[in-house]
Design a protein around this motif. Structure first.
Motif, PDB file in Angstrom:
ATOM      1  N   THR B 252       0.866  -1.181   0.000  1.00  0.00           N
ATOM      2  CA  THR B 252       0.000   0.000   0.000  1.00  0.00           C
ATOM      3  C   THR B 252       0.898   1.224   0.000  1.00  0.00           C
ATOM      4  O   THR B 252       2.098   1.118   0.251  1.00  0.00           O
ATOM      5  N   GLN B 264       2.585   8.445  -9.402  1.00  0.00           N
ATOM      6  CA  GLN B 264       1.823   7.250  -9.756  1.00  0.00           C
ATOM      7  C   GLN B 264       0.721   7.609 -10.750  1.00  0.00           C
ATOM      8  O   GLN B 264       0.531   6.943 -11.764  1.00  0.00           O
ATOM      9  N   ARG B 314      -6.891   1.753  -9.235  1.00  0.00           N
ATOM     10  CA  ARG B 314      -6.001   2.644  -8.495  1.00  0.00           C
ATOM     11  C   ARG B 314      -5.924   4.009  -9.159  1.00  0.00           C
ATOM     12  O   ARG B 314      -5.958   5.041  -8.493  1.00  0.00           O
ATOM     13  N   HIS B 315      -5.769   3.971 -10.473  1.00  0.00           N
ATOM     14  CA  HIS B 315      -5.652   5.244 -11.191  1.00  0.00           C
ATOM     15  C   HIS B 315      -6.909   6.083 -11.004  1.00  0.00           C
ATOM     16  O   HIS B 315      -6.851   7.289 -10.796  1.00  0.00           O
ATOM     17  N   LEU B 642      -9.937  -1.109  -4.500  1.00  0.00           N
ATOM     18  CA  LEU B 642      -8.716  -0.851  -5.269  1.00  0.00           C
ATOM     19  C   LEU B 642      -8.069   0.468  -4.843  1.00  0.00           C
ATOM     20  O   LEU B 642      -6.852   0.593  -4.825  1.00  0.00           O
ATOM     21  N   GLY B 643      -8.922   1.447  -4.487  1.00  0.00           N
ATOM     22  CA  GLY B 643      -8.391   2.709  -3.973  1.00  0.00           C
ATOM     23  C   GLY B 643      -7.759   2.535  -2.600  1.00  0.00           C
ATOM     24  O   GLY B 643      -7.089   3.442  -2.106  1.00  0.00           O
ATOM     25  N   ARG B 645      -5.317   1.033  -1.904  1.00  0.00           N
ATOM     26  CA  ARG B 645      -3.877   1.230  -2.058  1.00  0.00           C
ATOM     27  C   ARG B 645      -3.445   2.541  -1.385  1.00  0.00           C
ATOM     28  O   ARG B 645      -2.364   2.630  -0.842  1.00  0.00           O
ATOM     29  N   TYR B 646      -4.327   3.541  -1.447  1.00  0.00           N
ATOM     30  CA  TYR B 646      -3.963   4.875  -0.966  1.00  0.00           C
ATOM     31  C   TYR B 646      -4.731   5.294   0.282  1.00  0.00           C
ATOM     32  O   TYR B 646      -4.244   6.094   1.068  1.00  0.00           O
TER      33      TYR B 646
END
Lengths: 692, 692
Positions: B252, B264, B314-315, B642-643, B645-646
């Motif tokens: 992460t 990123q 993520r993007h 998926l978000g 990650r942040y």
């Protein structure tokens, strides 16, 4: 005052950097050219070059180069036509085309040529129509008034009229074009030579492509007269020469807000890039499996690869923190000046905030909009025609001003031409791309989405695509003609599966379009206009408007650049092309060139780089010298020019053209196109240069 | 004080939001769990669950579920093994696998299982080694000390030791694992059932996949003993139940700087996404042309599609302006607190600026680095093995601490295993992907680039790929073994074209790696460590470290969510799976399921959603209840995860698991896997629950 902003304030008070600008002909900065290069175009010069310029309705530029309707443009601007004229037996794209007599010139069914004959300011008229309106009402009123102005002006089939939005709506003009619908192919080189270097060399320089082609406009049974042509130069262009480019840059966003640029960087470009990248992977593999598949796919593949590379260049420009920092400073300075003027401040209140809000709305809606209405769910020529037939039947009975814009009277001739062109549609490719789209819509909106279920039912995407493409009769031009002429009754009665699909999805597609237009487009347009007016109010009107695929003139010089310490020379030569030949696609010179090697001095210029400020849409633009004579043919820009969408960087941004000497030499010694060469030489001799 | 920052300051003083956190076992917040759910795990409970947890070295999680080495994980974690065990004659991926006796259990050559037995803090040791160093010197010293600590600890082939970086270098720990290298396949369902719903349903919920598989670790000629297993639950999980997930979240970036997140969003993710999208398009088309191509491609395709969807998620999270705004506020608040403490301020001076500078350096270098050293120019198993052979020969003679990290003593057993696995390599696919990479490197670095010319010469990418794949003998495991064991002399003498290529490109690849490590990696690592220490200094150590594919425990509950006003229930059922069956891939239930329909009550739970904070790498993690007993098997997260990650968003972020009842029911009634079911039931009966 913040020091960085102060420094910027100073910068902004300077004129636009040297050679920057896509100027309208009614506001060309002749004095600035004089200051920089010692030459100021006269009004006569400007009129002559303007009338010698041609727009190809598909998205390219061109020029008249003889009094008998001979038109010069890029090979890639006529590629689709060459393909339309090809067949499995005669692959004109591969072997090239040369009409030895006028009778051999062959009609390009999709190409229409326009010559700009008149520009009228209609800003007041548009402002009056939208006064006090916002949101959907603003949008509707503006579109209605535009359509009205256009149809009043377009009095016959050979007149085309467009209301042109300049300065993001700070100015509106009515452009009247002479329209040529009978356009015939005169000469095209081999695809492998036009696109020599292929995707690897695209947007690169040094470059060795021969991306040139000639067309002719006809009227009745004879070549049309074109007295206002651009004669060929007596001498070729050299490093440092002042040169002008007259053409139709498609679109720039140099005046966009920071929020709009961030939206491009974070949302719109990534969406489109991923679509194109996956499609490219699919098409390359598809085309690799047989010669026939390669033939039917190469043109689409080239377009996809070109788009992918161009948009990637844009994205990379926006990913450079320095560019956005500069844009943020410019915006902060503009807002400071707006705030300092009570009247402008009041007129602009909330404009940036509403823009950001509309973009956030669009971000959430974008995949749905692109899939349902943008057509990403059904990337197929057959579906596109089905949709046009369904919608034309629906829209044509409505009053002109109430129709969807693409079905107004002004648009109908091109639409008709598009629907009734005889070119064969490659069905295997259609199956592949339609299956691709149907798969994409399911994964993008989800298998549980009601629209996805409406489209797919319980079918697999590839199976449905196969059934639709094999079941439809729309590949037959007579079937399309019957549906187009039969109107709503015929379309409603049709059992064609592609027509049924287009009808089935239309309500959802129109609904998301309306939502997009009302909550996104209208808000962006209205606030873009307010910000543009504020800009004009605090900085004045001395700048040039963002590009809008309308005629512009710019100036620059033949010049290389410094690429990370390596000097790139501005001219390439025939000798360079022979040295680059590896014998393997895309670096394989065609036989015609191999045979001509001994006949052509190696030092003959082939391509050149110039500082002219161009962008996609300028393809096919003539490069002229101070005599208004042709010295080259724009066909590309370097990689740095892709960021020109957002800002012109004079140090590295370069236009790429075929050199005038290279064109004549190849026509004569490689292709034996003596008829064309004679016509160009005669036209050059006959013509006096326009008054300087 | 800015009001927004003030509001944020208040937020930051609250504990992490409910259920958020990927906690190390030595700092699990039992008291917080007690406050939220009325239950606090004891040390005994924690030790038992930790020892019942398994890491699969390829990047997955798993658990011991019987005392005889039976291991539960996801089908997608053993997919490559199932494929390795398949042949054109026996397609185990399609039809599934069930070992009826221990003797039928088949070795998975690439799978290694690790059990975390000991954690030791080595922060002081690492800090001492790097004290006062920056840039390349910092990096070298850190790597050297890590390698030294690891080899001191790894005293035999069944011990694996890793120095683990926590809190971005705020803390270092030495993790010691028991290592199992003989791992055998016991059960795998059909690929179509494991991945039911395919790419469209991936990362979605409601979900109906049966992504479960069983392995067994062996020692010598017998199943290994695993006394610390996790027994099956007596009762299945229901909505609202407290559940724990013990597994290995891969990575992460919740503590990343804003500059790193922007990098990123703008550079790294777009680059990788475009690569994957194009590869996906190619592979889908490639696989569609024959059944054999489909068989050899589907696994790679699935991995590519999964990566594409995950990175796109993520993007999109980063493209949401709200997320970055929150991160900007957090960073501003942190910097404010750092500035308020003279000592911390001095220790952190320039850390954010140096980070941004290193990222700007990386932005310019990224395509070159990814192509030459990252391997994007040669995406081929055969090339990868050639590179390993060339580099192992080069590195092994060096002192351990001076080698490239992947060739240190600690890494050699896995490398050896990877190089010597017997699984066949699909050559047609190799040609396609290698050609793809060689084409990409030319277009990315340009046809004139010296590295491109070194690799391609005057060859076309597809031709060169064909020649290399057809010419190499590295597909033969004996050839690889001879080169591995023959060392530098054997490699230098080899005329194998793939070995020659790997040798030819190695100097350039090592050069860009060194440049990357010295000017990017080292700077990011050192400054990440400084910022992490500043964070610990001003906020204390009560948080959890970013994920690093090391063992973590978290807590949550079985719970659905609200999707734009639509309630998503937390459990799906067998009945739902039958309703979703369309008979067409990827929504086609396999025959085994169709036949079992009458035997299974429709209401039996199949999959479930929970609030546990997981991420890629957690695949295969056991879900356990407050008794430390298995109630599920993590295999995915929803799109919102998926978000994660942040940032963890408690309202919508959900883990997706196969329900424990669903696993037993399918094993028994669909697959007749009575041996496995009996073993699970017996283990469940035999086991006392760990002390609460």
């Amino acid at each position: 005052m913040d020091r960085r902003l102060l420094a910027l304030g100073l910068l902004l008070s300077l004129p636009a950097s040297a050679d920057e600008g896509m100027w309208t002909y009614d506001a060309f900065p002749s004095e600035a050219v004089k200051k920089a290069y010692g030459f100021a175009p006269t009004q006569q010069w400007l009129d002559k070059v303007r009338l010698g310029s041609v727009r190809l309705a598909g998205g390219c530029s061109a020029s008249f180069v003889s009094p008998d309707g001979l038109v010069m443009t890029n090979h890639h601007c006529v590629r689709e036509c060459v393909e339309d004229l090809s067949s499995p037996k005669e692959d004109l794209l591969a072997k090239g085309f040369l009409a030895k007599t006028p009778a051999e010139e062959r009609r390009c069914p999709k190409i229409e040529a326009n010559q700009l004959v008149k520009m009228t300011d209609v800003t007041e008229r548009m402002n009056t129509a939208t006064k006090g309106l916002t949101g959907a009402a603003f949008n509707t009123a503006l579109k209605k008034e535009m359509s009205a102005a256009e149809s009043e002006c377009a009095t016959s089939a050979d007149v085309r009229c467009d209301v042109v939005t300049l300065f993001n709506g700070g100015k509106y003009q009515l452009y009247q074009y002479r329209r040529f619908q009978d356009v015939r192919l005169v000469f095209a080189p081999e695809f492998s030579m036009a696109a020599f270097g292929g995707d690897p060399d695209n947007f690169n320089f040094p470059r060795f492509g021969f991306d040139a082609a000639f067309l002719r406009v006809w009227q009745g049974d004879a070549p049309a007269k074109s007295p206002d042509y651009l004669p060929w130069a007596k001498e070729g262009a050299k490093e440092g020469d002042l040169v002008f480019v007259s053409g139709h840059p498609g679109g720039t966003e140099r005046k966009a807000t920071v929020a709009e640029l961030e939206f491009q960087r974070d949302v719109n470009l990534p969406y489109t890039l991923l679509q194109l990248a996956e499609l490219r992977g699919m098409l390359r593999e598809f085309a690799s499996t047989s010669a026939e598949r390669y033939r039917t796919t190469r043109s689409k593949l080239r377009a996809v690869e070109n788009g992918l590379k161009a948009l990637r260049g844009r994205h990379q420009a926006l990913a450079d923190p320095a560019l956005l920092a500069r844009k943020r400073q410019e915006e902060a300075e503009l807002r400071k000046r707006v705030d300092a003027n009570a009247q402008v401040k009041a007129a602009t209140a909330g404009a940036w905030e509403e823009t950001a809000q509309a973009l956030d709305t669009y971000r959430r809606m974008l995949p749905e909009y692109k899939m349902k209405e943008g057509g990403d769910a059904y990337p197929s020529e057959l579906f596109t025609m089905a949709r046009h037939l369904v919608r034309a039947a629906e829209e044509q009975p409505k009053p002109n001003a109430e129709r969807l814009r693409e079905y107004t009277e002004a648009q109908l001739p091109s639409l008709r031409q598009q629907l009734l062109r005889a070119a064969p549609i490659p069905l295997e490719l259609e199956e592949a791309t339609l299956g691709f789209g149907l798969n994409r819509v399911r994964e993008t909106l989800g298998a549980d989405d009601s629209f996805v279920q409406l489209v797919l039912g319980r079918e697999a995407p590839a199976d449905l695509a196969r059934a639709l493409v094999r079941g439809t009769k729309l590949g037959d031009v007579k079937v399309r003609q019957a549906l187009l002429e039969g109107g709503k009754a015929a379309v409603d009665a049709s059992k064609d599966p592609m027509i049924l699909l287009a009808r089935k999805v239309d309500a959802d597609a129109r609904a998301v379009r309306k939502r997009y237009e009302d909550t996104v487009e209208a808000v962006l347009k209205r606030n873009g206009e307010r910000i543009a007016k504020a800009h004009l109010a605090v900085y004045g009107t001395s700048g040039y408007p963002d590009a809008t695929f309308t005629l512009r003139l710019n100036y620059g010089q033949v010049k290389g650049w410094d690429e990370n310490g390596r000097a790139v020379a501005p001219l390439t030569t025939f000798g360079g092309a022979y040295a680059r030949n590896t014998g393997k696609d895309p670096f394989k010179l065609p036989d015609s060139w191999m045979k001509a090697q001994a006949k052509v001095p190696a030092s003959t210029p082939l391509d050149m780089a110039t500082t002219n400020d161009i962008i996609g849409g300028n393809s096919g633009s003539p490069v002229v010298n101070r005599d208004g004579r042709v010295v080259g043919l724009i066909f590309d820009g370097n990689l740095h020019s892709l960021g020109g969408r957002y800002a012109y960087v004079p140090e590295t941004n370069r236009a790429v053209a075929v050199h005038g000497d290279g064109i004549l030499t190849a026509l004569e010694h490689v292709y034996g196109a003596t008829r064309v060469v004679k016509e160009l030489r005669a036209a050059s001799e006959d013509s006096a240069s326009p008054a300087r």
